[in-house]
Design an enzyme around this catalytic site. Structure first.
Site, short mmCIF file in Angstrom:
data_model
loop_
_atom_site.label_atom_id
_atom_site.label_comp_id
_atom_site.label_asym_id
_atom_site.label_seq_id
_atom_site.Cartn_x
_atom_site.Cartn_y
_atom_site.Cartn_z
N THR A 176 0.88 -1.17 0.00
CA THR A 176 0.00 0.00 0.00
C THR A 176 0.91 1.21 0.00
O THR A 176 2.08 1.08 0.33
CB THR A 176 -0.87 0.01 1.29
OG1 THR A 176 -1.92 -0.93 1.17
CG2 THR A 176 -1.51 1.35 1.59
N ARG A 204 -13.55 -7.47 -3.02
CA ARG A 204 -13.00 -7.35 -1.66
C ARG A 204 -12.48 -5.92 -1.44
O ARG A 204 -11.75 -5.39 -2.27
CB ARG A 204 -11.88 -8.36 -1.46
CG ARG A 204 -11.21 -8.29 -0.06
CD ARG A 204 -9.98 -7.40 -0.07
NE ARG A 204 -9.27 -7.42 1.21
CZ ARG A 204 -8.27 -6.61 1.51
NH1 ARG A 204 -7.85 -5.71 0.65
NH2 ARG A 204 -7.68 -6.66 2.68
N VAL A 205 -12.87 -5.31 -0.36
CA VAL A 205 -12.40 -3.96 -0.04
C VAL A 205 -11.73 -4.01 1.33
O VAL A 205 -12.29 -4.58 2.28
CB VAL A 205 -13.57 -2.96 -0.05
CG1 VAL A 205 -13.11 -1.58 0.42
CG2 VAL A 205 -14.18 -2.86 -1.45
N GLY A 206 -10.54 -3.43 1.43
CA GLY A 206 -9.81 -3.46 2.70
C GLY A 206 -10.00 -2.19 3.52
O GLY A 206 -11.02 -1.50 3.42
N ASP A 207 -9.00 -1.88 4.33
CA ASP A 207 -9.08 -0.73 5.25
C ASP A 207 -8.76 0.60 4.59
O ASP A 207 -9.12 1.66 5.12
CB ASP A 207 -8.10 -0.94 6.41
CG ASP A 207 -6.65 -1.06 5.90
OD1 ASP A 207 -6.43 -1.75 4.88
OD2 ASP A 207 -5.76 -0.46 6.51
N THR A 227 -0.80 0.30 6.76
CA THR A 227 -0.56 -0.78 5.81
C THR A 227 -0.51 -2.12 6.54
O THR A 227 0.05 -2.22 7.63
CB THR A 227 0.74 -0.55 5.01
OG1 THR A 227 1.08 -1.77 4.32
CG2 THR A 227 1.91 -0.17 5.88
N GLY A 228 -1.11 -3.14 5.91
CA GLY A 228 -1.19 -4.46 6.53
C GLY A 228 -2.56 -5.06 6.22
O GLY A 228 -3.34 -4.44 5.47
N GLY A 230 -5.99 -5.52 5.83
CA GLY A 230 -7.03 -4.53 6.07
C GLY A 230 -8.17 -4.99 6.98
O GLY A 230 -8.71 -4.20 7.75
#
Ligand code: ASP
Length: 320
Positions: A176, A204-207, A227-228, A230
């Protein structure tokens, strides 16, 4: 003169040093430095933190070395879906896009959502069309693909088949980019942009586009970009938790970011990192993985860039 500062990260999914040539590492550091300089040019001339974080992230989105924009991760269907957000610590205004497929610089689309719509988050095809209507550059989805991401996808798919996915390196999985800044008027801002996880399912949607999870900024406290994995950052409301710890528990930026990365997030056994700046211009960039591409310039104007544990002093800049 009041302090200014910029901090950036290029994701905590960094390759082991020996897996990439020194020329590649040098180019990665050069792109980090270019990103920092773009932001510093804004801040040193008295410009807003929001412009600085957007400028810094655009440079990293355009670089193949980071998982955002050009060079983003591939989904399991071998295409790209990108997420980004931006937040203004002065007003708590924010904008985000998720699962977009055609916007060359998703961070600028996030900013357009914040400034030119009544929404905070716009998803998918509608966000692509919104960006196009807003006059932003659009590209074919294939523009984002690089050979390195193709190889990472092939290796993850093979691992999945062999049942060895747990052995995949952080670099194979994700990355990220993000930026945080303090401007001369005491305003804080944060921005984050990502291709998400390699081999992620479509949709799929992350943080990254979730305000409070991957991105947060509030004047007087801090600006944070994460970052990591999510899913865990969302569950832990990670970026906001840094601000909350400073606000309610009186923790310093150092204490709050370390607590999140080495304690709260690490307890889920995930790779995690973040970059954050406080109202006094201190920048922190903790990570619990092998490395995290990152860089910062505090008020002294010294440019630092790093990919693994050791940081390199790249240059000394004027405050103008
Ligand atoms: N946070 C990003 C996501 O979950 C990935 C990363 O930062 O490595 O989409």
């Amino acid at each position: 003169m009041p302090p200014i500062a910029i901090g950036i990260h290029g994701g905590c999914g960094t390759l082991a040093r020996e897996l990439q040539s020194e020329a590649d590492w040098a180019e990665t550091r050069a792109h980090l430095e270019k990103s920092l300089r773009a932001a510093w040019a804004v801040l040193a001339s008295g410009g807003p933190a929001l412009d600085a974080v957007e400028a810094a992230v655009v440079v990293m989105e355009d670089s193949p070395h980071f998982n955002a924009g050009y060079g983003a991760a591939l989904t399991e269907a071998e295409d790209h879906e990108l997420d980004a957000s931006i937040m203004d610590g002065a007003t708590l205004a924010a904008g985000a896009v998720c699962a977009v497929r055609r916007i060359r610089n998703p961070v600028s689309a996030a900013r357009a959502v914040m400034e030119r719509s009544d929404c905070l988050l716009i998803a998918g095809d509608a966000a692509d069309r919104f960006a196009e209507r807003s006059g932003l550059a659009v590209v074919d989805n294939a523009y984002f693909t690089t050979e390195r991401r193709r190889q990472a996808l092939a290796s993850l798919k093979a691992r999945k088949q062999r049942g060895t996915i747990a052995l995949a390196s952080e670099a194979e999985k994700h990355g990220t980019v993000g930026a945080v800044a303090l401007d001369r008027n005491g305003n804080l801002a944060a921005a984050t942009s990502t291709g998400g996880f390699n081999n992620k399912p479509q949709g799929r949607v992350g943080d990254t586009p979730v305000i409070g999870a991957g991105t947060y900024a509030r004047n007087g406290l801090c600006a944070v970009s994460c970052t990591g994995q999510g899913e865990i950052f969302i569950r832990r409301v990670a970026a906001y938790d840094v601000a909350a710890r400073m606000h309610y528990a009186g923790q310093t930026l150092d204490q709050a970011t370390a607590a999140l990365v080495f304690d709260v997030l690490a307890s889920h056994k995930i790779g995690a990192g973040m970059v954050a700046v406080d109202a006094a211009g201190h920048v922190r960039a903790p990570f619990n993985t092998l490395g995290m591409a990152r860089g910062w310039i505090e008020n002294d104007g010294v440019v630092h860039v790093a990919t693994h544990q050791d940081a390199i002093k790249a240059a000394q800049l004027e405050r103008a």
